[in-house]
Design a protein around this motif. Structure first.
Motif, PDB file in Angstrom:
ATOM      1  N   ARG A 155      49.267  98.246  66.439  1.00 52.90           N
ATOM      2  CA  ARG A 155      49.449  98.123  64.995  1.00 52.90           C
ATOM      3  C   ARG A 155      48.168  98.492  64.258  1.00 52.90           C
ATOM      4  N   ALA A 156      48.311  98.784  62.984  1.00 56.70           N
ATOM      5  CA  ALA A 156      47.146  98.948  62.112  1.00 56.70           C
ATOM      6  C   ALA A 156      47.385  98.070  60.890  1.00 56.70           C
ATOM      7  N   ALA A 178      54.102 109.705  58.350  1.00 60.96           N
ATOM      8  CA  ALA A 178      53.248 109.962  59.515  1.00 60.96           C
ATOM      9  C   ALA A 178      53.817 109.325  60.785  1.00 60.96           C
ATOM     10  N   GLY A 179      54.913 108.582  60.654  1.00 61.15           N
ATOM     11  CA  GLY A 179      55.552 108.035  61.854  1.00 61.15           C
ATOM     12  C   GLY A 179      55.504 106.521  61.997  1.00 61.15           C
ATOM     13  N   PHE A 180      54.755 105.857  61.128  1.00 61.68           N
ATOM     14  CA  PHE A 180      54.648 104.402  61.226  1.00 61.68           C
ATOM     15  C   PHE A 180      55.907 103.712  60.697  1.00 61.68           C
ATOM     16  N   TYR A 181      56.150 102.488  61.180  1.00 59.97           N
ATOM     17  CA  TYR A 181      57.077 101.558  60.555  1.00 59.97           C
ATOM     18  C   TYR A 181      56.239 100.485  59.880  1.00 59.97           C
ATOM     19  N   LEU A 201      51.180  98.269  59.596  1.00 59.55           N
ATOM     20  CA  LEU A 201      51.817  99.454  60.160  1.00 59.55           C
ATOM     21  C   LEU A 201      52.014  99.290  61.659  1.00 59.55           C
ATOM     22  N   MET A 202      53.227  99.661  62.109  1.00 58.31           N
ATOM     23  CA  MET A 202      53.574  99.504  63.520  1.00 58.31           C
ATOM     24  C   MET A 202      53.948 100.863  64.089  1.00 58.31           C
ATOM     25  N   THR A 203      53.621 101.056  65.377  1.00 61.44           N
ATOM     26  CA  THR A 203      53.906 102.345  65.994  1.00 61.44           C
ATOM     27  C   THR A 203      55.195 102.316  66.810  1.00 61.44           C
TER      28      THR A 203
END
Ligand code: SAM
Lengths: 276, 125
Positions: A155-156, A178-181, A201-203
């Motif tokens: 995560r970020a 950019a692809g994050f959830y 932000l979750m990948t």
């Protein structure tokens, strides 16, 4: 309140030698940055008792990094201001430092980090400080390169100061592109002073957003949920910051890491008398 | 700059550069700083590293002594090995020098241990 820093000058000029020193010595700032970083760490949901490699974006003089160290993690910090990084060197932070502009992309290879945090830096990307700067493009470049640099399921978490609703939309839309959830968690939404924005932000896969702090009401306008800080902390089994229990907990963590730690006594966590 | 950072760092943000990895190191000043040894962290980070790049980087700055060129299967049980990896990853630091992009030849100076990865407007993608 004075004008926002990001409206005054580009970050590498605003955070000059003078400002970098003032910023890092201000005990109120030190406290607030530490608290917000603690909250980022909660939202980052790293596995318990494992030291991870983290990226600190806009690490500045390392006030946020100090908290990452206390949690037992190794970090690499990225910042655009040489003066802030100089102060980080003086403070002998454990993190390794890189001078870079996040808007140019995150210069790390794929899968490098177990997680990323950023405290009080992201709002700088809403600004166009050079003729060539397009905030939307810079945000997208930043998020897509960050996405690549994270390991899967990492995560970020960003604490930041958006100015208005449209900035919130802009930042979340570019992160999703950019692809994050994920989305924005707002702690203490009803308090002018305590209100804080966290972009989570979750990948890997869409997990529900974590609970916000500061109210029992749920509000779905930004898919945001609120909860009381106390209730939330209690639910996690973690003591409230700056209490004796919290201190004992923290000292135990340091001991586990083999760091030098003062023994616990009846004085631990007591208020100091005003005489000192 | 620690070698763990070097192992992750790229020049891929440069316009026209694809991977920008690994960056070549030219070091004019190196120091060794003691860091607390955390075997769990080292064991966990090793699978994420490009070991060959690490070995070559260490070798290029004269710090590969005793470091195996390839990793054994049970590396996480070999304390001596983990200590060597720890030293090379976290304790050896390039203080002054520069990094070179393998594709474009662009150099990035390292001063006071900090690599300067800032690009000019023309270099940004
Ligand atoms: C308020 S300080 C926060 C520093 C640190 N995270 C803390 O909690 O104390 C914001 C930092 O963001 C950095 N920053 C602003 N824009 C940036 C950019 N485009 N790339 C990298 N860092 C940036 C500034 O140089 C500054 O050090």
């Amino acid at each position: 309140m004075s004008k926002r820093p990001e409206h005054q000058a580009p970050p590498e000029f605003f955070y000059n030698e003078d400002e970098a020193r003032k910023y890092t010595q201000n005990s109120r700032i030190i406290d607030i940055q530490a608290q917000m970083t603690e909250r980022c760490m909660e939202l980052l949901l790293l596995p318990d008792d494992t030291s991870c490699l983290l990226l600190d974006i806009g690490c500045g003089s390392g006030l946020s990094g100090t908290v990452l160290e206390e949690w037992g993690h190794m970090w690499i910090g990225l910042d655009i201001s040489p003066s802030m990084l100089d102060v980080a060197l003086e403070r002998e932070t454990e993190g390794d430092l890189v001078l870079a502009d996040m808007g140019e992309g995150v210069p790390f290879k794929a899968g490098s980090f177990d997680g990323a945090v950023s405290v009080s830096a992201l709002q700088w990307l809403f600004n166009a400080d050079k003729k060539s700067h397009q905030p939307v493009k810079r945000l997208y470049k930043f998020f897509s390169s960050l996405y690549a640099s994270l390991s899967r399921s990492a995560r970020a978490v960003f604490q930041f100061y958006p100015e208005n609703e449209s900035q919130l939309d802009l930042v979340t839309s570019q992160a999703m592109k950019a692809g994050f959830y994920g989305g924005v968690v707002v702690d203490f939404p009803n308090s002018a002073k305590a209100k804080k924005f966290f972009l989570v932000l979750m990948t890997g896969g869409a997990a529900p957003l974590p609970q916000a702090l500061g109210t029992e009401e749920s509000d779905n306008s930004l898919q945001i949920k609120y909860a009381k800080r106390e209730a939330c902390k209690a639910a996690r089994g973690k003591p409230l910051k700056n209490t004796r229990a919290w201190l004992l907990d923290k000292k135990e963590r340091r001991r586990k890491q083999g760091k030098e730690t003062k023994p616990d006594t009846k004085y631990t966590g007591r208020k100091r008398s005003g005489r000192f | 700059m620690k070698l763990i950072t070097h192992n992750m760092l790229t020049s891929k943000c440069l316009k026209g550069v694809l991977t920008g990895y690994p960056l070549a190191i030219k070091a004019t000043n190196i120091k060794v700083n003691e860091v607390d040894f955390n075997p769990d962290f080292i064991s966990r980070i090793i699978p994420k590293l490009d070991w060959e790049v690490l070995w070559k980087a260490a070798d290029s700055i004269g710090h590969s002594e005793g470091l195996p060129q390839t990793i054994e299967r049970n590396y996480d049980e070999d304390k001596e090995f983990l200590k060597k990896a720890h030293r090379v990853l976290l304790e050896v630091e390039v203080e002054e020098g520069y990094l070179t992009c393998p594709e474009s030849g662009r150099q990035f100076p390292i001063t006071k241990g900090i690599p300067n990865m800032l690009l000019t407007e023309a270099e940004v993608q």
